[in-house]
Design a protein around this motif. Structure first.
Motif, PDB file in Angstrom:
ATOM      1  N   LEU A 442      12.963  -2.864   0.797  1.00 36.99           N
ATOM      2  CA  LEU A 442      12.691  -1.770   1.731  1.00 36.99           C
ATOM      3  C   LEU A 442      11.998  -2.287   2.992  1.00 36.99           C
ATOM      4  CD1 LEU A 442      11.662   1.160  -0.648  1.00 36.99           C
ATOM      5  CD2 LEU A 442      13.854   0.713   0.459  1.00 36.99           C
ATOM      6  N   GLY A 443      11.321  -3.428   2.842  1.00 39.06           N
ATOM      7  CA  GLY A 443      10.747  -4.068   4.016  1.00 39.06           C
ATOM      8  C   GLY A 443      11.832  -4.483   4.990  1.00 39.06           C
ATOM      9  N   GLU A 444      12.897  -5.111   4.463  1.00 40.04           N
ATOM     10  CA  GLU A 444      14.011  -5.506   5.318  1.00 40.04           C
ATOM     11  C   GLU A 444      14.661  -4.291   5.971  1.00 40.04           C
ATOM     12  OE1 GLU A 444      16.812  -7.924   3.306  1.00 40.04           O
ATOM     13  OE2 GLU A 444      15.349  -9.484   2.770  1.00 40.04           O
ATOM     14  N   THR A 445      14.781  -3.208   5.204  1.00 40.06           N
ATOM     15  CA  THR A 445      15.370  -1.983   5.744  1.00 40.06           C
ATOM     16  C   THR A 445      14.570  -1.474   6.933  1.00 40.06           C
ATOM     17  OG1 THR A 445      16.173  -1.377   3.549  1.00 40.06           O
ATOM     18  CG2 THR A 445      16.059   0.381   5.186  1.00 40.06           C
ATOM     19  N   ASN A 446      13.248  -1.677   6.893  1.00 41.78           N
ATOM     20  CA  ASN A 446      12.365  -1.228   7.976  1.00 41.78           C
ATOM     21  C   ASN A 446      12.024  -2.352   8.951  1.00 41.78           C
ATOM     22  OD1 ASN A 446      11.197   1.717   7.315  1.00 41.78           O
ATOM     23  ND2 ASN A 446      11.519   0.629   5.383  1.00 41.78           N
ATOM     24  N   SER A 447      12.827  -3.444   8.882  1.00 43.69           N
ATOM     25  CA  SER A 447      12.612  -4.610   9.756  1.00 43.69           C
ATOM     26  C   SER A 447      11.229  -5.224   9.561  1.00 43.69           C
ATOM     27  CB  SER A 447      12.809  -4.219  11.233  1.00 43.69           C
ATOM     28  OG  SER A 447      14.123  -3.736  11.446  1.00 43.69           O
ATOM     29  N   LEU A 448      10.768  -5.225   8.293  1.00 38.25           N
ATOM     30  CA  LEU A 448       9.478  -5.819   7.947  1.00 38.25           C
ATOM     31  C   LEU A 448       9.737  -7.044   7.073  1.00 38.25           C
ATOM     32  CD1 LEU A 448       7.558  -2.550   6.927  1.00 38.25           C
ATOM     33  CD2 LEU A 448       7.620  -3.640   9.179  1.00 38.25           C
ATOM     34  N   THR A 449       9.303  -8.197   7.531  1.00 38.24           N
ATOM     35  CA  THR A 449       9.526  -9.438   6.796  1.00 38.24           C
ATOM     36  C   THR A 449       8.307  -9.780   5.955  1.00 38.24           C
ATOM     37  OG1 THR A 449      10.942 -10.264   8.566  1.00 38.24           O
ATOM     38  CG2 THR A 449      10.097 -11.885   7.001  1.00 38.24           C
ATOM     39  N   PHE A 450       8.538 -10.025   4.656  1.00 42.16           N
ATOM     40  CA  PHE A 450       7.449 -10.380   3.748  1.00 42.16           C
ATOM     41  C   PHE A 450       7.539 -11.853   3.356  1.00 42.16           C
ATOM     42  CE2 PHE A 450       7.113  -5.815   3.244  1.00 42.16           C
ATOM     43  CZ  PHE A 450       5.751  -5.635   3.062  1.00 42.16           C
ATOM     44  N   GLN A 451       6.372 -12.487   3.288  1.00 44.13           N
ATOM     45  CA  GLN A 451       6.248 -13.879   2.875  1.00 44.13           C
ATOM     46  C   GLN A 451       5.594 -13.918   1.499  1.00 44.13           C
ATOM     47  OE1 GLN A 451       3.709 -16.141   5.486  1.00 44.13           O
ATOM     48  NE2 GLN A 451       3.888 -18.045   4.293  1.00 44.13           N
ATOM     49  N   LEU A 452       6.210 -14.593   0.538  1.00 42.30           N
ATOM     50  CA  LEU A 452       5.652 -14.709  -0.807  1.00 42.30           C
ATOM     51  C   LEU A 452       4.576 -15.791  -0.812  1.00 42.30           C
ATOM     52  CD1 LEU A 452       5.848 -13.734  -3.769  1.00 42.30           C
ATOM     53  CD2 LEU A 452       7.496 -15.591  -4.150  1.00 42.30           C
ATOM     54  N   LEU A 453       3.368 -15.433  -1.248  1.00 41.64           N
ATOM     55  CA  LEU A 453       2.240 -16.359  -1.259  1.00 41.64           C
ATOM     56  C   LEU A 453       1.809 -16.671  -2.682  1.00 41.64           C
ATOM     57  CD1 LEU A 453      -0.017 -14.727   1.507  1.00 41.64           C
ATOM     58  CD2 LEU A 453       1.673 -16.543   1.800  1.00 41.64           C
ATOM     59  N   PRO A 454       1.345 -17.894  -2.926  1.00 43.90           N
ATOM     60  CA  PRO A 454       0.808 -18.220  -4.257  1.00 43.90           C
ATOM     61  C   PRO A 454      -0.552 -17.567  -4.462  1.00 43.90           C
ATOM     62  CG  PRO A 454       0.490 -20.052  -2.750  1.00 43.90           C
ATOM     63  CD  PRO A 454       1.311 -19.037  -2.006  1.00 43.90           C
ATOM     64  N   SER A 455      -1.024 -17.538  -5.685  1.00 36.64           N
ATOM     65  CA  SER A 455      -2.324 -16.916  -5.992  1.00 36.64           C
ATOM     66  C   SER A 455      -3.466 -17.747  -5.405  1.00 36.64           C
ATOM     67  CB  SER A 455      -2.503 -16.804  -7.510  1.00 36.64           C
ATOM     68  OG  SER A 455      -2.463 -18.086  -8.121  1.00 36.64           O
ATOM     69  N   ASN A 456      -4.558 -17.064  -5.102  1.00 39.33           N
ATOM     70  CA  ASN A 456      -5.814 -17.690  -4.640  1.00 39.33           C
ATOM     71  C   ASN A 456      -5.677 -18.451  -3.317  1.00 39.33           C
ATOM     72  OD1 ASN A 456      -7.173 -16.785  -6.983  1.00 39.33           O
ATOM     73  ND2 ASN A 456      -6.381 -18.536  -8.129  1.00 39.33           N
ATOM     74  N   ILE A 457      -4.714 -18.094  -2.494  1.00 38.27           N
ATOM     75  CA  ILE A 457      -4.591 -18.744  -1.199  1.00 38.27           C
ATOM     76  C   ILE A 457      -5.682 -18.229  -0.253  1.00 38.27           C
ATOM     77  CG2 ILE A 457      -3.014 -17.018  -0.226  1.00 38.27           C
ATOM     78  CD1 ILE A 457      -1.579 -19.337   1.204  1.00 38.27           C
ATOM     79  N   ASP A 458      -6.186 -19.113   0.598  1.00 37.28           N
ATOM     80  CA  ASP A 458      -7.187 -18.737   1.587  1.00 37.28           C
ATOM     81  C   ASP A 458      -6.462 -18.159   2.807  1.00 37.28           C
ATOM     82  OD1 ASP A 458      -9.204 -18.486   3.438  1.00 37.28           O
ATOM     83  OD2 ASP A 458      -9.933 -20.552   3.262  1.00 37.28           O
ATOM     84  N   LEU A 459      -6.597 -16.858   3.006  1.00 36.50           N
ATOM     85  CA  LEU A 459      -5.870 -16.192   4.093  1.00 36.50           C
ATOM     86  C   LEU A 459      -6.242 -16.735   5.472  1.00 36.50           C
ATOM     87  CD1 LEU A 459      -5.884 -12.442   2.968  1.00 36.50           C
ATOM     88  CD2 LEU A 459      -3.999 -14.073   2.875  1.00 36.50           C
ATOM     89  N   THR A 460      -7.471 -17.239   5.608  1.00 42.17           N
ATOM     90  CA  THR A 460      -7.893 -17.746   6.920  1.00 42.17           C
ATOM     91  C   THR A 460      -7.133 -19.002   7.322  1.00 42.17           C
ATOM     92  OG1 THR A 460      -9.715 -19.040   5.978  1.00 42.17           O
ATOM     93  CG2 THR A 460     -10.199 -16.777   6.634  1.00 42.17           C
TER      94      THR A 460
END
Length: 540
Positions: A442-460
């Motif tokens: 549904l992200g693609e349908t709304n032109s929203l791209t999602f990136q799959l991240l591993p657990s415990n990643i530092d967002l900064t």
């Protein structure tokens, strides 16, 4: 560094106390002094005989000891008119007096106010062992000095009213007890340590901020300790050792360092209530004024109206996130809908979502004002309040929902939001992979791209502090991240979870369509709190 001891109600048990002090000194070395809160005297005759031995010099007090004045009319007779001006009871034991601030040889500033709250009494019934609003204004005048930064120690017998706001109260504590005058006094003096007695309990509260939740100023924190009586049957702690560098001898940048685990200022609601009683038309902007128009706040011989300015400018810290106007989610804000609160930890709390997708839809929210998870990570670097229990609440809620045969999805939207909210929504067991696929499809349908991240990643490491984003976290630790550029549907997270493949609640996408009455919400919160109790780490 000044090493001192503080003690709760002695109630005549002098020998028991001083033997304990000698034992502590033998192990830890000598202390500068012992300060005592609560009742010093007892009505029992054998305690009077014990005191007389110290007066006559048969027994010795091993440390300079400072005590407060009487808490009852019966105690007054033992003070020999020293309850007002102070004086020596016996060698090495000194009554501080009714109220005041004194400075030790090492530079430690100690404020004290003896007695019990008499603000609800008629003027004719106010006795020597009572304090009233006029006593608070005495301190307000001293705090009006432009160089005033607070005091090192505050001694009162009663606990301040509201001291357990934002924290778990001690067992058997009556939340309606305490003195609002003492709360106002603590607000004015900003003590680094505040000791109280008379409740029969030991309570070491988490430090609280004195900047009252406004991140434009940085002030030191206050540590409150309620001390138990000497020789109590429950073996609760009555003697407390503390080390402190006096305010004049510590650089401001060190004085104002905020420890990792703090809460917001606990007396905001009391101050708001007080402001309604004050004469606003005559009060200077930013000034402290305890309403003396009410006769109960005046001593019979002091009827003058006073107002004092307590504004104490602080220093702006550009690294701290600033709240732009009233925030619905800052727990210290009077506008917070506290009937929705489920659990309060050290740095965060859990509340039912207003207009939740289901009756089990909850929020994890930091107590301090933080716009996003990125700011939490920055706060660790700069020693500001950290979201210590974020992971613990996540784990606790996951275990709770697992016990109900459910999994959960946690999402955060850092876009057009003022205060971080982690939305926690339970979904049927075995549907986590379906949820992942729906977010991406549904992200693609709304032109929203999602990136799959591993657990415990530092967002900064992958996002800058001001970056808007939408983040979804699943029970297996994997996360989906969308970097928001331009527009973003505010109800996207709810839209996915309400879809036919998951919760099948298409009519509940917008939270405004799901609001219930305060009575219903209160009942739902109570029900959730009861079920969650065995999983709440604050209670176990």
């Amino acid at each position: 560094m000044c090493c001192s001891l503080a003690c709760g109600d002695i109630k005549g048990r002098l020998t028991q106390l001083f033997e304990r002090v000698r034992s502590v000194q033998k192990k830890a070395g000598n202390f500068e002094m012992l300060v005592c809160v609560g009742s010093f005297f007892s009505s029992e005759n054998h305690h009077h005989e014990e005191l007389q031995k110290y007066i006559d010099g048969q027994l010795e007090v091993p440390i300079p000891t400072y005590i407060l004045g009487p808490n009852t009319d019966d105690e007054t007779v033992h003070y020999r008119d020293q309850e007002i001006e102070g004086g020596e009871i016996c060698p090495n034991v000194t009554v501080l007096g009714k109220r005041g601030i004194f400075t030790t040889l090492s530079g430690l500033s100690i404020a004290y106010m003896s007695g019990q709250d008499g603000s609800n009494l008629q003027p004719s019934n106010v006795q020597k062992h009572h304090f009233v609003g006029d006593d608070i204004n005495y301190f307000a005048k001293k705090a009006n000095d432009s160089n005033f930064q607070g005091v090192d120690v505050l001694l009162t017998s009663p606990w301040p009213k509201g001291i357990c706001n934002f924290v778990q109260p001690p067992e058997n504590y009556n939340k309606d007890s305490g003195s609002s005058l003492v709360s106002h006094l603590a607000s004015i003096l900003k003590p680094r340590y505040h000791f109280s007695g008379t409740e029969g309990l030991f309570f070491e509260r988490l430090p609280y901020r004195n900047d009252k939740g406004t991140y434009g100023k940085t002030q030191h924190v206050t540590r409150f300790l309620g001390l138990a009586p000497v020789g109590n049957e429950e073996k609760l702690k009555y003697l407390y050792a503390f080390n402190i560098v006096p305010i004049p001898h510590i650089p401001r940048e060190k004085l104002t360092v905020i420890p990792p685990s703090v809460t917001n200022f606990p007396y905001s609601s009391l101050e708001k209530e007080q402001s309604h009683n004050a004469d606003q038309s005559a009060q200077p902007s930013g000034g402290y004024f305890y309403d003396m128009g009410n006769a109960q706040n005046q001593r019979p011989y002091q009827q003058k109206r006073r107002r004092y300015d307590n504004e104490n400018p602080g220093e702006r810290n550009p690294r701290q996130p600033v709240s732009r106007g009233p925030c619905w989610f800052c727990l210290g804000n009077a506008e917070v809908e506290k009937h929705l609160v489920i659990s309060v930890g050290i740095d965060s709390y859990v509340a039912l979502a207003k207009g939740g997708l289901t009756s089990e839809h909850v929020l994890i929210i930091p107590i301090g004002h933080f716009p996003s998870s990125l700011h939490l990570t920055e706060s660790i670097k700069y020693n500001l309040p950290i979201f210590l229990y974020k992971i613990t609440y996540k784990d606790s809620l996951r275990k709770f929902f697992k016990s109900l045969g459910k999994e959960c999805v946690i999402f955060e939207r850092n876009f057009r939001s003022q205060h971080l909210q982690l939305q926690v929504v339970p979904i049927p067991s075995g549907t986590t992979n379906i949820a992942k696929e729906l977010f991406q499809e549904l992200g693609e349908t709304n032109s929203l791209t999602f990136q799959l991240l591993p657990s415990n990643i530092d967002l900064t490491k992958i996002l800058s502090e001001g970056s808007p984003f939408f983040l979804v976290e699943f029970d297996d630790g994997e996360m989906l991240l969308h970097r928001i550029r331009g527009k973003f549907p505010l109800q996207f997270g709810r839209q996915i979870l309400a879809s036919e493949s998951l919760l099948n609640m298409p009519d509940r996408v917008n939270w405004k369509d799901c609001e219930i009455s305060v009575e219903e919400a209160t009942q739902s919160a109570q029900s959730f709190r009861k079920m969650f109790k065995s999983f709440d780490f604050n209670l176990n």
